[in-house]
Design a protein around this motif. Structure first.
Motif, PDB file in Angstrom:
ATOM      1  N   VAL A  30       0.874  -1.109   0.012  1.00  0.00           N
ATOM      2  CA  VAL A  30      -0.017   0.026   0.192  1.00  0.00           C
ATOM      3  C   VAL A  30       0.845   1.195   0.278  1.00  0.00           C
ATOM      4  N   SER A  31       1.847   1.221   0.486  1.00  0.00           N
ATOM      5  CA  SER A  31       2.775   2.386   0.864  1.00  0.00           C
ATOM      6  C   SER A  31       3.417   2.731  -0.650  1.00  0.00           C
ATOM      7  N   HIS A  32       3.718   1.696  -1.243  1.00  0.00           N
ATOM      8  CA  HIS A  32       4.449   1.737  -2.754  1.00  0.00           C
ATOM      9  C   HIS A  32       3.231   2.116  -3.757  1.00  0.00           C
ATOM     10  N   THR A  33       2.010   1.734  -3.705  1.00  0.00           N
ATOM     11  CA  THR A  33       1.058   2.112  -4.307  1.00  0.00           C
ATOM     12  C   THR A  33       0.694   3.768  -3.990  1.00  0.00           C
ATOM     13  N   LEU A  34       0.507   4.173  -2.861  1.00  0.00           N
ATOM     14  CA  LEU A  34       0.520   5.500  -2.557  1.00  0.00           C
ATOM     15  C   LEU A  34       1.562   6.254  -3.135  1.00  0.00           C
ATOM     16  N   ALA A  35       2.701   5.771  -3.042  1.00  0.00           N
ATOM     17  CA  ALA A  35       3.611   6.597  -3.310  1.00  0.00           C
ATOM     18  C   ALA A  35       3.770   6.908  -4.865  1.00  0.00           C
ATOM     19  N   HIS A  36       3.038   6.003  -5.699  1.00  0.00           N
ATOM     20  CA  HIS A  36       2.999   6.324  -7.149  1.00  0.00           C
ATOM     21  C   HIS A  36       2.347   7.216  -7.475  1.00  0.00           C
ATOM     22  N   GLY A  86       3.460  16.676  -0.406  1.00  0.00           N
ATOM     23  CA  GLY A  86       2.254  16.226   0.298  1.00  0.00           C
ATOM     24  C   GLY A  86       0.977  16.343  -0.397  1.00  0.00           C
ATOM     25  N   LEU A  87       1.042  16.265  -1.694  1.00  0.00           N
ATOM     26  CA  LEU A  87       0.027  16.276  -2.664  1.00  0.00           C
ATOM     27  C   LEU A  87      -0.121  15.272  -3.544  1.00  0.00           C
ATOM     28  N   VAL A  88      -1.255  15.154  -4.010  1.00  0.00           N
ATOM     29  CA  VAL A  88      -1.468  14.128  -5.068  1.00  0.00           C
ATOM     30  C   VAL A  88      -1.050  14.505  -6.540  1.00  0.00           C
ATOM     31  N   ARG A  89      -0.400  13.636  -6.898  1.00  0.00           N
ATOM     32  CA  ARG A  89       0.420  13.761  -8.492  1.00  0.00           C
ATOM     33  C   ARG A  89       0.014  12.696  -9.296  1.00  0.00           C
ATOM     34  N   LEU A  90      -1.077  12.597  -9.974  1.00  0.00           N
ATOM     35  CA  LEU A  90      -1.443  11.462 -10.934  1.00  0.00           C
ATOM     36  C   LEU A  90      -0.489  11.296 -11.794  1.00  0.00           C
ATOM     37  N   PRO A  91      -0.059   9.940 -12.168  1.00  0.00           N
ATOM     38  CA  PRO A  91       0.891   9.672 -13.147  1.00  0.00           C
ATOM     39  C   PRO A  91       0.354  10.189 -14.678  1.00  0.00           C
ATOM     40  N   GLY A  92       1.231  10.729 -15.508  1.00  0.00           N
ATOM     41  CA  GLY A  92       0.829  10.826 -16.846  1.00  0.00           C
ATOM     42  C   GLY A  92      -0.206  11.976 -17.059  1.00  0.00           C
ATOM     43  N   ARG A 117      -5.099  -2.955 -21.353  1.00  0.00           N
ATOM     44  CA  ARG A 117      -4.745  -2.674 -22.595  1.00  0.00           C
ATOM     45  C   ARG A 117      -6.102  -1.900 -23.389  1.00  0.00           C
ATOM     46  N   GLU A 118      -7.255  -2.362 -23.116  1.00  0.00           N
ATOM     47  CA  GLU A 118      -8.314  -1.717 -23.645  1.00  0.00           C
ATOM     48  C   GLU A 118      -8.603  -0.463 -23.143  1.00  0.00           C
ATOM     49  N   SER A 119      -8.087   0.052 -21.845  1.00  0.00           N
ATOM     50  CA  SER A 119      -8.566   1.399 -21.426  1.00  0.00           C
ATOM     51  C   SER A 119      -7.788   2.554 -21.810  1.00  0.00           C
ATOM     52  N   GLU A 120      -8.319   3.744 -21.761  1.00  0.00           N
ATOM     53  CA  GLU A 120      -7.561   4.991 -22.260  1.00  0.00           C
ATOM     54  C   GLU A 120      -6.494   5.054 -21.031  1.00  0.00           C
ATOM     55  N   THR A 121      -6.919   5.053 -19.814  1.00  0.00           N
ATOM     56  CA  THR A 121      -5.886   5.333 -18.930  1.00  0.00           C
ATOM     57  C   THR A 121      -6.038   4.073 -17.907  1.00  0.00           C
ATOM     58  N   SER A 122      -4.836   3.718 -17.405  1.00  0.00           N
ATOM     59  CA  SER A 122      -4.669   2.413 -16.434  1.00  0.00           C
ATOM     60  C   SER A 122      -3.896   2.841 -15.230  1.00  0.00           C
ATOM     61  N   PHE A 123      -4.617   2.838 -14.034  1.00  0.00           N
ATOM     62  CA  PHE A 123      -4.091   3.147 -12.946  1.00  0.00           C
ATOM     63  C   PHE A 123      -3.432   1.849 -12.116  1.00  0.00           C
ATOM     64  N   PRO A 124      -2.124   1.424 -12.057  1.00  0.00           N
ATOM     65  CA  PRO A 124      -1.709   0.402 -11.216  1.00  0.00           C
ATOM     66  C   PRO A 124      -1.971   0.047  -9.993  1.00  0.00           C
ATOM     67  N   THR A 125      -2.231  -0.958  -9.389  1.00  0.00           N
ATOM     68  CA  THR A 125      -2.149  -1.398  -8.040  1.00  0.00           C
ATOM     69  C   THR A 125      -0.778  -2.154  -7.817  1.00  0.00           C
ATOM     70  N   LEU A 126       0.011  -1.478  -7.059  1.00  0.00           N
ATOM     71  CA  LEU A 126       1.460  -2.240  -6.882  1.00  0.00           C
ATOM     72  C   LEU A 126       1.493  -3.223  -5.774  1.00  0.00           C
ATOM     73  N   ALA A 127       0.519  -4.231  -6.074  1.00  0.00           N
ATOM     74  CA  ALA A 127       0.519  -5.297  -4.814  1.00  0.00           C
ATOM     75  C   ALA A 127       1.471  -6.437  -5.162  1.00  0.00           C
ATOM     76  N   GLY A 128       1.938  -6.411  -6.408  1.00  0.00           N
ATOM     77  CA  GLY A 128       2.706  -7.755  -6.648  1.00  0.00           C
ATOM     78  C   GLY A 128       1.804  -8.961  -6.848  1.00  0.00           C
ATOM     79  N   PRO A 129       2.320 -10.010  -7.077  1.00  0.00           N
ATOM     80  CA  PRO A 129       1.787 -11.323  -7.130  1.00  0.00           C
ATOM     81  C   PRO A 129       0.694 -11.552  -5.976  1.00  0.00           C
ATOM     82  N   GLU A 130      -0.371 -11.683  -6.298  1.00  0.00           N
ATOM     83  CA  GLU A 130      -1.285 -12.252  -5.318  1.00  0.00           C
ATOM     84  C   GLU A 130      -1.800 -13.711  -5.652  1.00  0.00           C
ATOM     85  N   ILE A 131      -1.319 -14.501  -4.773  1.00  0.00           N
ATOM     86  CA  ILE A 131      -1.570 -16.180  -5.114  1.00  0.00           C
ATOM     87  C   ILE A 131      -2.900 -16.437  -4.257  1.00  0.00           C
TER      88      ILE A 131
END
Length: 608
Positions: free
Chosen positions: A263-269, A276-282, A381-395
């Motif tokens: 969650v810390s790395h997803t937030l950092a993205h 201390g502000l939101v900066r959306l990627p792209g 791939r079929e989205s205009e914009t994709s926001f990643p969740t950096l959870a890593g593999p969830e088994i």
């Protein structure tokens, strides 16, 4: 995420560190670096971009030290430049770090006032200067680290190298994972066992709050209170192709405990930690300020994440939200005004109903934004914009860390929408962002409830039916808690909005029915407690999830009270998700079900 490695060897270690970092490159590849001791003095090489750039740097300027640390970075504080790359160093120490130091600004100001000169924009550099200050005051390295750890707020895994000492490496963890590898006259540190697999299969997993002193002779481990402790050493099956359970019995347990880190790395993205502000990627292909309505579609746990998002968008961005399960939405022929925003949430990015709903919305002229954990997936791939969740593999089939990472991404998007629409002032944004930055630490504190939850699970395992109640932001957490219990323990469970109790579900209440109430002391607390009292009056066995203030107000009515830390109302769903996950997990373990692969379920539902 960031990957860290440390080696005390008998031969030059730089090449081995880089090879180990390659196994951790999935955790970050914005920049990388290595530091070693050569003739007792610190030297380092760093490079922007992927590890091949660091390899090229080392070919042209080799490091020949026999002790060293390395890092592959996912940028949190500061741009992904060579200057911000780890290891960070002073004349006394070099440090690599995975996590977020929440109070770095205050520490940086304090140290700068004492004459420390900072070279980077990162939070990690304050760790190097804090340790250096203690060393200059005459403390030995272990004591300097202990005193520094007491000053740090947030989550971290650290590896620390000391100028002048080629037989000393110190590691520490709080929230982020760290493993110790035992070799033949050599010792290792790594973010996970996969990095250490080429060197050793004997691994000790540090517990939360532990720190360790490594020498050629072995490892001495201390807990968060500074007491020397023994942690078990086990044989690791980790290979380059195998995701390891670590010291957990099931993947689900491992993934629950990974949440403070991922969650810390997803937030950092999505957050500029320095500002201390939101900066959306792209650049978004639409203007959040112009939107009139949002449509959210998802299935299962992802749908509950969307329900929380609905509350956030409507409260903080004043944007109305329609939300539906994708399996219903795709067949309703919903009228949609062109130019609206449709958000699709999926861990795998391959969920058949969600993908079909996306295609319908696209055909109706909607802007398409997806929140997915697999960036190469069909939905992404079929989205205009994709926001990643950096959870890593969830088994584990039952989603845990993907859910909270979805919440993290939605929270940042809602704050950004509120700001761009003029609903949130900058000061309000900073307050919300600071609350999000604190979430990984709050999650780590919530995980300390596990022993009590494990004892409670024995009682719950005898129930045939369990009810979950919540209001506002915590109503979706009640739904998610019930789903988790059903999924893996096979106990019938239902989640309800607490205010709906008297409109039917209260008929189910008797002394055999546990009722789990999610009720932090927020603006809706009194209402929820009134519903809880209705349950108590009918003999229901109440399990209350709240904070210290709520526990005091509730008195002795609950059969069991689980006390979480105080927190801003905005972030409650992210933290309260963890105890409901642990309740389901330990109930299922006690009942002997297949936790990671429950019957009749699949991880990715790619058929209708």
């Amino acid at each position: 995420m960031c990957g860290i490695v440390g080696i005390i060897g008998n031969e030059p270690v730089a090449e081995e560190i880089v090879e180990a970092l390659k196994r951790l490159e999935y955790r970050g590849y914005d920049s990388a670096g290595v530091a070693t001791l050569e003739n007792g003095h610190l030297d380092r090489r760093r490079a922007e971009g992927k590890l091949r750039n660091l390899e090229a740097r080392l070919r042209s300027a080799p490091l020949v030290g026999k002790i060293g640390i390395g890092h592959t970075r996912w940028a949190t504080h500061g741009a992904p430049t060579e200057g911000n790359a780890h290891p960070h160093a002073t004349e006394k120490v070099a440090v690599v770090h995975n996590g977020i130091i929440e109070n770095f600004r205050a520490l940086k100001n304090e140290l700068a006032g004492e004459g420390a000169r900072f070279q980077t924009d990162t939070d990690t550099e304050v760790v190097a200067h804090l340790i250096t200050r203690e060393l200059l005051a005459g403390r030995d390295p272990a004591e300097a680290v202990r005193l520094t750890l007491e000053r740090l707020e947030g989550t971290f895994a650290l590896a620390i190298l000391f100028d002048g000492d080629e037989d000393l490496l110190i590691g520490a963890r709080r929230g982020s994972p760290l493993a110790v590898g035992h070799g033949d006259g050599e010792m290792y540190l790594g973010s996970d066992a996969t990095a250490l697999a080429p060197f050793t299969d004997r691994v000790t997993y540090l517990e939360d709050g532990d720190w360790v002193v490594l020498t050629h002779a072995g490892a001495t481990i201390f807990d968060s209170l500074g007491h020397q402790v023994i942690r078990p050493t086990q044989r690791s099956l980790a290979t380059a192709l195998l995701v390891d359970k670590g010291n957990h019995r099931h993947f689900m347990a491992k993934e629950i405990y990974e949440q403070p880190e991922v969650v810390s790395h997803t937030l950092a993205h999505y957050i500029d930690m320095s500002e201390g502000l939101v900066r959306l990627p792209g650049d978004l292909p639409f203007d959040l300020a112009d939107l009139k309505r949002i449509t959210i579609c998802a299935c299962g746990t992802a749908y509950y994440a969307g329900l929380v998002g609905k509350y956030w968008f409507e409260k903080y961005a004043r944007l109305p939200v329609d939300i539906d399960v994708a399996s219903e939405f795709r067949y309703r022929e919903v009228p949609l005004e062109p130019g609206g925003l449709a958000i699709f949430i999926s861990q795998s990015g391959e969920t058949a109903d969600t993908l079909a709903s996306l295609r319908y919305c696209s055909s109706e002229g909607q802007h398409i934004l997806s929140i997915v954990n697999v960036q190469e997936s069909s939905i992404a791939r079929e989205s205009e914009t994709s926001f990643p969740t950096l959870a890593g593999p969830e088994i584990g089939v039952a989603s845990t860390k993907a859910f909270t990472c979805q919440l993290a991404a939605l929270a940042c998007l809602a704050v950004a929408a509120g700001r761009q629409r003029g609903v949130l002032a900058e000061d309000d944004e900073r307050k919300l962002v600071q609350a999000l930055i604190e979430v990984p630490r709050l999650m780590s504190q919530a995980l300390k409830l596990e022993p009590r939850i494990e004892a409670l699970a024995k009682e719950l395992s005898r129930a045939r039916d369990v009810l979950y109640l919540g209001r506002g932001l915590n109503f979706p957490i009640a739904l998610e808690g019930a789903l988790k219990l059903k999924e893996i323990s096979y106990i019938h469970a239902e989640g309800y909005a607490a205010g709906e109790l008297k409109h039917g579900p209260i008929a189910l209440i008797d002394e055999e029915v546990p009722v789990i109430v999610v009720a932090p002391s927020d603006t809706l607390f009194e209402k929820t407690i009134s519903n809880m009292q209705e349950v108590a009056a009918r003999g229901g066995r109440i399990v209350l999830l709240t904070d210290a203030e709520g526990a005091q107000a509730a008195g002795d009515q609950p059969f069991e009270t689980l006390v979480l830390p105080q927190m801003y109302q905005f972030v409650q769903p992210l933290v309260y998700a963890l105890p409901v996950q642990l309740i389901a997990y330990h109930t299922a373990v006690f009942m002997g079900t297949d936790v990671d692969q429950p019957r009749n379920l699949a991880k990715s539902v790619t058929v209708e």
